[in-house]
Design an enzyme around this catalytic site. Structure first.
Site, PDB file in Angstrom:
ATOM      1  N   SER A  98       0.791  -1.229   0.000  1.00  0.00           N
ATOM      2  CA  SER A  98       0.000   0.000   0.000  1.00  0.00           C
ATOM      3  C   SER A  98       0.824   1.280   0.000  1.00  0.00           C
ATOM      4  O   SER A  98       0.245   2.372  -0.108  1.00  0.00           O
ATOM      5  CB  SER A  98      -0.963   0.011   1.189  1.00  0.00           C
ATOM      6  N   PHE A 162     -13.791 -13.986  -1.049  1.00  0.00           N
ATOM      7  CA  PHE A 162     -12.577 -13.692  -1.809  1.00  0.00           C
ATOM      8  C   PHE A 162     -11.341 -13.902  -0.935  1.00  0.00           C
ATOM      9  O   PHE A 162     -10.322 -14.438  -1.387  1.00  0.00           O
ATOM     10  CB  PHE A 162     -12.630 -12.261  -2.329  1.00  0.00           C
ATOM     11  N   THR A 168      -5.694 -16.211   1.282  1.00  0.00           N
ATOM     12  CA  THR A 168      -5.135 -16.854   2.468  1.00  0.00           C
ATOM     13  C   THR A 168      -4.972 -18.359   2.243  1.00  0.00           C
ATOM     14  O   THR A 168      -5.623 -18.958   1.387  1.00  0.00           O
ATOM     15  CB  THR A 168      -6.031 -16.633   3.703  1.00  0.00           C
ATOM     16  N   TYR A 204     -10.721   2.480   5.666  1.00  0.00           N
ATOM     17  CA  TYR A 204      -9.651   2.155   4.731  1.00  0.00           C
ATOM     18  C   TYR A 204     -10.126   1.097   3.740  1.00  0.00           C
ATOM     19  O   TYR A 204     -10.614   0.040   4.124  1.00  0.00           O
ATOM     20  CB  TYR A 204      -8.451   1.633   5.510  1.00  0.00           C
ATOM     21  N   SER A 205      -9.995   1.394   2.451  1.00  0.00           N
ATOM     22  CA  SER A 205     -10.533   0.491   1.433  1.00  0.00           C
ATOM     23  C   SER A 205      -9.689   0.524   0.175  1.00  0.00           C
ATOM     24  O   SER A 205      -9.511   1.581  -0.446  1.00  0.00           O
ATOM     25  CB  SER A 205     -11.982   0.877   1.098  1.00  0.00           C
ATOM     26  N   ASN A 206      -9.178  -0.632  -0.218  1.00  0.00           N
ATOM     27  CA  ASN A 206      -8.429  -0.736  -1.466  1.00  0.00           C
ATOM     28  C   ASN A 206      -9.300  -0.468  -2.682  1.00  0.00           C
ATOM     29  O   ASN A 206      -8.802  -0.098  -3.746  1.00  0.00           O
ATOM     30  CB  ASN A 206      -7.796  -2.129  -1.568  1.00  0.00           C
ATOM     31  N   GLY A 347       2.905  -0.440   4.084  1.00  0.00           N
ATOM     32  CA  GLY A 347       2.481  -1.408   3.087  1.00  0.00           C
ATOM     33  C   GLY A 347       2.543  -2.828   3.609  1.00  0.00           C
ATOM     34  O   GLY A 347       3.531  -3.218   4.238  1.00  0.00           O
TER      35      GLY A 347
END
Length: 392
Positions: A98, A162, A168, A204-206, A347
């Protein structure tokens, strides 16, 4: 790709290597000029101790590179390749996760500074009809809200199905070369209701940065990778930083990245996950770089070389998250125990944890990385606390 990694620390065998000086010191002429690193300079010795402490988590290796008005230095511990005595060095590349968000936000703000778009444009203005359903509506979300994570959009990497099927455990190993488009990832997020109305909360969101990458492409007429190379990487001479797009490789020389795939405990197997598809993190976390390149980027950004000062002020207009943390446009501000404030980003991606930060004037900057993903991120915070608080 997450901002605050919280994986359990674990123990494993690591090779402790003390780095010998490899270069002569060259003091930088300004915060955006590359300084050639030497092994730890006087006043920076505590960094090596902090890296040795990081090895107690079982991470194979750790590296920190710092630059200030006196020049640059580095500290290293452990190994770049598990089972070998190869010290992590400043020239080693790694996946920055990140930390990519700083580059993405900068590229979007550059377009705003050029008059190609407005930060208060709606997402729908640039990506009509893409964000719809389950209470999500791109007509009500601005580009600014994407960059400072106040859009409310769900993070696609948190989707339980997902996460289980691709991110994972053994499933990650089986699917780590799968390719996704940003639209596919955004569609996963839109199966969930938003966390909050746009501008009414912070989450927080990608997904925000997957959308920002698409807007960069639409507004610039170039691919995300081409735009970053043209306006950031090439002008700054960041020759060791790449936007891999679909390539699964990390260019050499590099730190190998290791993961326990989310399992806890010292007995959990460790996997080399250096090679993977970067299409899941995409504009939220796909980039590959080195610690000196990250320092150079931050020095240039903080001194107005990448965006004009009025736009830099907007990037540093931050949403308070706690007494110590606030989040601007792709930039995290952290108040250190000594009272100083630094700007940067952390990150986390499979195999790596990293953090790059700089003072607001860009005069002092530092980056730290470990080639594993299980240590608690607070240990990386500690490395930077020591660098910024115990040195001049």
């Amino acid at each position: 790709m997450r901002l605050v990694p919280a994986l359990a620390a674990a123990c494993a065998t690591a090779v402790l290597t003390t780095a010998a000086p490899a270069f002569a010191a060259v003091p930088p002429t300004d915060p955006g000029t590359r300084a050639v690193a030497v092994a730890v300079r006087p006043g920076h010795e505590a960094i090596r101790q902090e890296l040795d402490e990081l090895l107690s988590t079982g991470t194979p290796g750790a590296l920190a590179v710092a630059e200030d008005s006196q020049g640059a230095s580095y500290a290293t511990a452990g190994t770049a390749v598990r089972g070998a005595s190869v010290a992590p060095m400043p020239e080693h590349r790694f996946r920055v996760g990140s930390v990519t968000k700083m580059f993405t936000a900068t590229a979007l703000v550059q377009l705003a500074a050029q008059g190609r778009l407005r930060l208060d444009d709606s997402v729908d203005r640039w990506l009509p009809g893409l964000v719809r359903g389950n209470g999500n509506d791109g007509r009500n979300i601005t580009l600014r809200q994407l960059l400072n994570h106040t859009s409310g959009l769900y993070d696609y990497t948190s989707d339980p199905d997902f996460l289980r099927s691709h991110l994972t455990g053994e499933n990650f190993l089986q699917h780590r070369f799968d390719r996704f488009t940003p639209q596919q990832l955004i569609a996963i997020a839109l199966t969930h209701r938003p966390h909050n109305a746009p501008g009414k909360g912070w989450h927080y969101s990608n997904t925000n940065y997957a959308l920002a990458g698409l807007v960069i492409e639409k507004a610039s007429g170039r691919s995300y990778a081409q735009q970053l190379r043209r306006t950031i990487l090439e002008p700054l001479g960041l020759n060791h930083t790449t936007v891999p797009h679909t390539s699964v490789e990390v260019p050499t020389p590099h730190l190998h990245g290791y993961s326990k795939l989310g399992e806890n405990g010292s007995s959990a197997p460790v996997y080399d996950v250096t090679r993977m598809s970067p299409t899941v993190p995409n504009a939220a976390g796909e980039m590959i770089s080195t610690a000196p390149d990250l320092n150079r980027f931050l020095g240039a950004l903080m001194t107005g070389r990448l965006v004009p000062e009025p736009w830099l002020r907007q990037m540093r207009t931050a949403v308070p998250l706690s007494d110590e943390l606030s989040y601007g446009l792709g930039l995290l501000a952290r108040k250190l125990p000594c009272g100083k404030t630094v700007w940067g980003h952390g990150g986390q991606i499979q195999g790596y944890l990293s953090y790059a930060a700089a003072t607001a004037d860009g005069a002092h900057r530092a980056a730290v990385v470990v080639n594993s993903d299980w240590p608690d991120s607070s240990r990386l915070d500690r490395v930077l606390d020591v660098e910024f608080c115990q040195t001049s």
